[in-house]
Write a protein that holds these residues in place. Structure first.
Motif, short mmCIF file in Angstrom:
data_model
loop_
_atom_site.label_atom_id
_atom_site.label_comp_id
_atom_site.label_asym_id
_atom_site.label_seq_id
_atom_site.Cartn_x
_atom_site.Cartn_y
_atom_site.Cartn_z
N THR A 173 0.98 -1.13 0.09
CA THR A 173 -0.01 -0.04 0.07
C THR A 173 0.94 1.36 0.03
O THR A 173 0.45 2.35 -0.67
CB THR A 173 -0.90 0.12 1.44
N ALA B 12 -9.81 5.03 -5.01
CA ALA B 12 -8.83 5.09 -4.23
C ALA B 12 -9.22 4.92 -2.69
O ALA B 12 -8.66 3.75 -2.16
CB ALA B 12 -7.82 6.01 -4.36
N LEU B 35 -6.84 -0.25 -5.13
CA LEU B 35 -6.05 1.21 -4.76
C LEU B 35 -5.24 1.24 -6.15
O LEU B 35 -4.78 2.34 -6.63
CB LEU B 35 -5.40 0.99 -3.54
N ALA B 38 -6.84 2.53 -9.00
CA ALA B 38 -6.84 3.87 -9.20
C ALA B 38 -5.68 4.73 -9.63
O ALA B 38 -5.84 5.64 -10.23
CB ALA B 38 -7.40 4.47 -7.62
N VAL B 39 -4.60 4.22 -9.12
CA VAL B 39 -3.39 5.09 -9.31
C VAL B 39 -3.14 4.61 -11.07
O VAL B 39 -2.64 5.75 -11.60
CB VAL B 39 -2.20 4.44 -8.64
#
Lengths: 575, 114
Positions: A173, B12, B35, B38-39
């Motif tokens: 993350t 995100a 996530l 999203a990037v």
């Protein structure tokens, strides 16, 4: 032979070695496969080591190579940069990896894939030290991460798998945030090479500057996570204490430091990082003290060592932050960076030795609980260790990490603390020195003789490779102490093109500080005896093993970003 | 461009919430993927600021999008797949060891192990 092929050898050759093992995996007999493993390790570690010995001369003459991989043009290709910094980082990795690999032959993990992953990790460490391209740094960090998750999970314990999973999710993350930071810098500069980014950033103003700073903060925090500075260290204790001993030694010794120094290349070029450096120095100082206090509460040997790693990396980060704060072009900044690197080296040697000796001792005794584990020396003798090399190696590493002569740690820590004078974090470092000795005295309990001696019969086994690796590390620790001044001059000389051109060493001699060391040791001994006689320590002891929960981990991450926001809002302010 | 950015931000946020908050470890891995996605979208959107044609040279193609972010994201997607595969493999081993996919139950059951 061209200099390019020499300095790229620690990237290519371990990959070649890993491929060799993979190819032969299904064709050869067990014996042959074992031979191939040794051959691959020889290719992956010894040849680059020889190549790097040949590179000492060009590095001392400040011969730098800036190259683009493949035949791409400047704006598209991946930039690699070879200089003193990458030389030293790769040297540290090689000098620790070789004994760790030898040690793993006997103690495990015994899967064949271990060597493959180990070699790939070594390649990624070398690539991280050499790269001068932000996206390539991302890729290298991910390869380094993925290999270390696998290595942690290669333990037979199920706990290690949970630790590995936690580490994976947290770190993956954070790497997404690293990508967002990269995106911000690419948007502004239209490039991924460090020098172009820095040029573009140094010309910015207004909201663009804020975006650039925010991007830089995201990148720095994601890298600090790998370095395990408090409050980003929650993943480390589980991962490093549950991994196999050899893996713990490598992860704690080498892996947590490389990303930090790889980042120097970018931060070096960007202007206005003084306050950022000061924040880092404080984070490092707080890590040292909190880390060692948490270590004192533990009675599980490897968890104690893991917390101590958090504490020790704090010294490195403090020196690193102070170097940034005073600017690398100043003499003081250049010296501090050199000392940070030297201390990282000394800690790498000491912590690798500690994990290996303590791991071996615990295996022999059959317990990792400091309340129970006793009599490691006689247990090891029963296993066929005629000469107590494990005990001696432990003693030397203990002296080094507690900053006692005649080891490298004594000189390293004392000169580091001396140079950090004038900054508040200095006090934290001095206090930590006392507690470090107390914590390691506590750990030494496993080598005390057992009261009611009952020797269980164990099959004696050959320990030649293990002894060899321990002797190698012990000699390095002692030699580093003996020739410390020369070593420091060498490191300063090699690093000098990065910062001030002729940084000379201040005439500080740690020997004059023997009085201070004596005082520290006396206080520590006193504290230790009061603690063990009154059983005071039991009140503070960790009742149950804490496992890092995800909300806590990410709270730490958010906290670090929030602290860094200080730099965003008041970039010129003092701290 | 504003609406797209808000949508990407929401995506995100969904991923991040799943990583931090979800109790199920498989959902955490899903969150990581969301996530990541999203990037990837953010990079692609940024690359399309300067054009609207696919970056493949041909007759009459003038305003191409920036090809660099697309190339980068290919790498990022590959890395994402690797990390996901490894995470799922670890999840399987955790399930075999403890018989549960809930993170709290797993750590509770593993705590007694030495």
């Amino acid at each position: 032979m061209s200099i390019e092929s020499l300095f790229l050898s620690p990237v290519y050759l371990p990959m070649l070695g890993a491929a060799l093992i993979l190819v032969t995996k299904h064709f050869f007999t067990d014996r042959q496969r074992r031979a191939v493993e040794y051959l691959s390790a020889l290719i992956a570690f010894i040849i680059p080591l020889i190549a790097f010995i040949f590179l000492i001369k060009p590095v001392l003459e400040h011969h730098q190579v800036h190259m683009i991989l493949g035949t791409w043009e400047t704006t598209l290709g991946i930039h690699y940069h070879f200089d003193g910094l990458s030389f030293l980082l790769i040297m540290i990795n090689l000098l620790v990896s070789i004994p760790v690999w030898l040690y793993s032959r006997k103690t495990g993990p015994h899967q064949e894939t271990f060597t493959i992953i180990f070699l790939i990790q070594s390649a990624s460490i070398a690539a991280t030290s050499l790269t001068a391209d932000l996206f390539n740094l991302f890729v290298c960090l991910e390869v380094m991460g993925v290999t270390s998750y696998v290595l942690v999970a290669s333990s037979e314990k199920n706990k290690a798998i949970l630790s590995s999973f936690t580490y994976l999710i947290f770190s993956a993350t954070a790497m997404v945030f690293f990508l967002i930071g990269t995106f911000g810098l690419y948007r502004i500069s239209g490039s991924l090479a460090y020098d172009t980014i820095a040029q573009a950033k140094n010309l910015l103003s207004g909201s663009d500057l804020l975006v650039a700073r925010l991007s830089l903060v995201l990148i720095v925090v994601s890298v600090l996570l790998r370095t395990a500075v408090i409050p980003l260290s929650g993943w480390l204790v589980g991962a490093h204490s549950n991994a196999p001993h050899a893996v713990s030694a490598l992860l704690s010794g080498v892996l947590i430091k490389i990303p930090l120094f790889a980042l120097v290349r970018l931060l070096l070029l960007v202007t206005g990082t003084e306050l950022l450096g000061s924040i880092l120095a404080w984070a490092g100082g707080i890590s040292t003290l909190l880390g060692i206090l948490l270590a004192l509460r533990e009675h599980h040997t490897k968890r104690l060592l893991a917390y101590s790693s958090v504490s020790q990396i704090g010294y490195v980060v403090t020196a690193y932050g102070l170097a940034l704060a005073s600017g690398l072009e100043t003499e003081e900044g250049a010296l501090l960076l050199a000392l940070a690197l030297l201390y990282a080296f000394s800690h790498a040697l000491a912590k690798a030795t500690l994990f290996m000796t303590v791991g071996r001792a615990c295996d022999a005794v059959g317990s990792k609980d400091l309340h129970v584990a006793r009599g490691a020396l006689s247990a090891l003798r029963a296993q066929g260790e005629r000469f107590p090399i494990t005990g001696i190696a432990y003693l030397v590493a203990f002296l080094s990490i507690s900053a006692l002569p005649p080891t490298i740690g004594f000189w390293g820590k004392n000169s580091l603390v001396y140079l950090s004078k004038g900054h508040g974090a200095n006090y934290l470092l001095s206090i930590t020195s006392v507690f470090t000795i107390v914590a390691y005295l506590k750990l030494s309990g496993i080598f005390l003789p057992r009261k009611n001696q009952e020797t269980q019969h164990v099959e004696p086994s050959s320990t030649a490779l293990t002894s060899l690796s321990l002797i190698f590390l012990t000699l390095l620790l002692l030699a580093g102490g003996f020739w410390y001044t020369d070593l420091q001059t060498f490191v300063v000389q090699v690093l000098s093109p990065l910062g001030a051109t002729n940084a000379t060493l201040t005439s500080y001699s740690a020997l004059q500080d023997l009085l201070k060391t004596g005082l520290t040791t006396t206080i520590a001994l006193l504290l230790f005896f009061i603690g063990s006689k009154t059983r005071l320590e039991r009140y503070f002891e960790a009742r149950r093993e804490s496992t890092a929960s995800f909300p806590n981990l990410f709270f730490g991450f958010a906290l670090m970003v929030a602290v860094m926001a200080w730099w965003l809002l008041f970039p010129g302010g003092a701290l | 461009m504003v609406i797209e950015r808000i949508l990407i931000f929401l995506l995100a946020l969904i991923g991040f919430t799943a990583i931090v908050g979800a109790k199920n470890i498989i959902k955490k891995v899903f969150g990581l993927n969301i996530l990541n996605a999203a990037v990837v979208l953010l990079y692609i959107l940024e690359g399309s600021r300067i054009g609207d044609q696919a970056p493949i040279l041909g007759e009459g193609i003038t305003n191409m999008v920036d090809p660099v972010p697309q190339a980068l994201m290919l790498t990022a997607i590959v890395i994402g797949v690797c990390v996901t595969a490894l995470a799922l493999a670890l999840a399987v081993r955790l399930y075999k060891a403890t018989g549960s996919l809930e993170i709290d139950t797993i750590s509770e059951r593993l705590r007694s192990e030495h």
